[in-house]
Design an enzyme around this catalytic site. Structure first.
Site, mmCIF file in Angstrom:
data_model
loop_
_atom_site.group_PDB
_atom_site.id
_atom_site.type_symbol
_atom_site.label_atom_id
_atom_site.label_comp_id
_atom_site.label_asym_id
_atom_site.label_seq_id
_atom_site.Cartn_x
_atom_site.Cartn_y
_atom_site.Cartn_z
ATOM 1 N N HIS A 35 0.849 -1.203 0.000
ATOM 2 C CA HIS A 35 0.000 0.000 0.000
ATOM 3 C C HIS A 35 0.876 1.240 0.000
ATOM 4 C CE1 HIS A 35 0.514 0.776 4.376
ATOM 5 N NE2 HIS A 35 0.383 -0.531 4.543
ATOM 6 N N ASP A 55 -0.175 4.305 0.920
ATOM 7 C CA ASP A 55 -0.540 5.317 1.918
ATOM 8 C C ASP A 55 0.122 5.038 3.267
ATOM 9 O OD1 ASP A 55 -2.339 3.055 2.049
ATOM 10 O OD2 ASP A 55 -3.676 4.196 3.356
ATOM 11 N N ASP A 108 6.301 0.681 7.383
ATOM 12 C CA ASP A 108 4.927 0.379 6.922
ATOM 13 C C ASP A 108 4.529 1.308 5.787
ATOM 14 O OD1 ASP A 108 2.362 -0.575 6.801
ATOM 15 O OD2 ASP A 108 1.677 0.405 8.628
ATOM 16 N N GLU A 166 -5.157 1.818 2.243
ATOM 17 C CA GLU A 166 -5.138 0.569 3.022
ATOM 18 C C GLU A 166 -5.363 0.877 4.487
ATOM 19 O OE1 GLU A 166 -3.523 -2.620 5.574
ATOM 20 O OE2 GLU A 166 -2.844 -0.554 5.454
ATOM 21 N N GLU A 167 -4.734 1.976 4.937
ATOM 22 C CA GLU A 167 -4.738 2.298 6.371
ATOM 23 C C GLU A 167 -6.111 2.729 6.882
ATOM 24 O OE1 GLU A 167 -2.485 1.551 8.308
ATOM 25 O OE2 GLU A 167 -0.517 1.690 7.356
ATOM 26 N N GLU A 178 4.020 -6.229 3.937
ATOM 27 C CA GLU A 178 3.802 -5.573 5.237
ATOM 28 C C GLU A 178 4.906 -6.017 6.189
ATOM 29 O OE1 GLU A 178 1.551 -3.391 6.256
ATOM 30 O OE2 GLU A 178 -0.215 -3.590 4.960
ATOM 31 N N HIS A 227 3.250 3.153 12.628
ATOM 32 C CA HIS A 227 2.229 4.064 13.161
ATOM 33 C C HIS A 227 2.737 4.928 14.313
ATOM 34 C CE1 HIS A 227 -1.368 1.566 11.404
ATOM 35 N NE2 HIS A 227 -0.291 1.482 10.657
HETATM 36 ZN ZN ZN Z 1 0.748 -1.410 6.373
#
Ligand code: ZN
Length: 380
Positions: free
Chosen positions: A64, A66, A96, A128-129, A156, A349
């Site tokens: 992903h 984003d 990530d 995705e997030e 991932e 994150h």
């Molecule tokens: Zn991810």
């Protein structure tokens, strides 16, 4: 390449088109055509490209584009730049999951040189997030294509360990419509906050039961299905019996657990409260809405894709993770999928997200081995 990708602010609320354009031009420069699958507003796009024969399915490397927001986080360096310190790269998306995408893209010349009869597909998705939104359009496109990838590796962050399963997730909203009255005459009102609390308490009981009674799968941490309430809002003033209350909750279920059964149990609990509400007003009620669903991933440990990931990493076992990915959706679409990528979800994150250089080296070794394998298949 990692620096270039991290440099694009692709927080999910932003457009990802600058990054997608960059990747498209890069692939073009190597003679690889790519296709974009846009969202309704054409603000965001998935990218799908095939290296090698176009008429057959191959190995898809998917990631992903984003990243999660950096708002309110305390960063020691620019999150949309790469700072190298202590054998680590710092920046939003380093773990990530822009490093995986970068390593895969950097290997494109190598994949081309392999001249394989088995194509490599590169898939980049958006949003995705925020609930695996973008990939659904790409999957729709793949479903209607004459050929689709035969297997998929999603990069991932798993510390380059092959992962064959993750939990599924249902995101739900409950709205309680009560009846306002003066709080001195509370017997004339239907208190939406109290009824919502009753349902929240039931969610808590169900969560405790799952923890105490299972089913269990020791491959996951925690090894059981979890249910929790995340936000709640209701009422206007202390002296008014509240008319509205709304709360959001989620179910993160083991692949063997059926979330529909849990939803039905909660709906029965809510139904049992309705008569006392309707006794005061037929316009009161309780509504449930499922606003996102990510299916669980459960790939056989001895499947072709799992064995491929093991041989490319040198791992002799496969793992399971609790975080959701696009893998469940790919699997649902008939594309066998494993998760395997550099970096750790522990760093994702967070402020000062980082990836160890050693992880990037391991990921590079992984794509080199993949290219080697393709070359050998050509020689065979
Ligand atoms: Zn991810």
């Amino acid at each position: 390449m990692i620096e270039r990708l991290v440099g694009f602010d692709t927080t999910s609320r932003e457009s990802n088109l600058a990054l997608i354009d960059f990747v498209r031009n890069y692939l073009d420069d190597h003679g690889v055509r790519s296709e974009l699958v846009f969202d309704a507003e054409r603000r965001k796009a998935n990218l799908f490209a095939t290296i090698g024969p176009q008429d057959r399915g191959g190995i898809m490397l998917s990631g992903h584009s984003d990243v999660v927001p950096v708002d309110g986080q305390d960063w020691a360096s620019d999150p949309f730049g790469v700072a190298a310190r202590d054998d680590r790269l710092y920046g939003r998306g380093t773990s990530d999951m822009k490093s995986f995408i970068a390593v895969a893209l950097a290997a494109v010349p190598e994949f081309i040189a392999a001249g394989s009869r088995t194509p490599i597909h590169i898939a980049l998705t958006y949003d995705e997030e925020v609930g695996c939104i973008g990939v659904r359009g790409l999957i729709e496109r793949l479903r209607n294509a004459p050929v689709r990838p035969t297997l998929c590796i999603i990069g991932e962050p798993t510390l380059m360990q092959p992962v064959v399963a993750h939990k599924g997730k249902r995101s739900l909203r409950c709205r309680v419509h009560g009846l306002e009255s003066h709080s001195a005459l509370s017997h004339e009102g239907v208190n939406a906050v109290e009824i919502a609390s009753d349902i929240v308490a039931q969610i808590r009981r169900m969560a405790k039961r799952k923890r105490a009674e299972g089913p269990y799968d020791p491959g996951f941490s925690p090894p059981y299905t979890t249910i929790h309430t995340g936000t709640i809002a209701g009422g206007t003033a202390l002296n008014i019996v509240p008319r509205e209350c709304r709360f959001d909750f989620e179910i993160r279920h083991l692949p063997v657990d059926d979330p529909e059964t849990l939803k039905a149990e909660l709906a029965r609990h809510a139904d049992a409260i309705l008569p006392e509400m309707h006794a005061l007003s037929p316009r009161t009620g309780i509504e449930f809405e499922e606003f996102n669903a990510i299916p669980a991933l459960s790939t056989e440990a001895d499947s072709e894709v799992a064995r491929l990931a093991q041989s490319l990493t040198g791992a002799n076992s496969v793992g399971k993770v609790s975080f959701g990915t696009e893998g469940g959706l790919y699997q649902q679409a008939g594309i066998p999928t494993v998760i395997c990528g550099p970096g750790s979800i522990e760093q994702a994150h967070r402020p000062n997200e980082w990836i160890a250089l050693d992880q990037i080296r391991q990921c590079e070794a992984f794509v080199h081995r993949l290219a080697d394998r393709l070359r050998r298949r050509t020689d065979a």
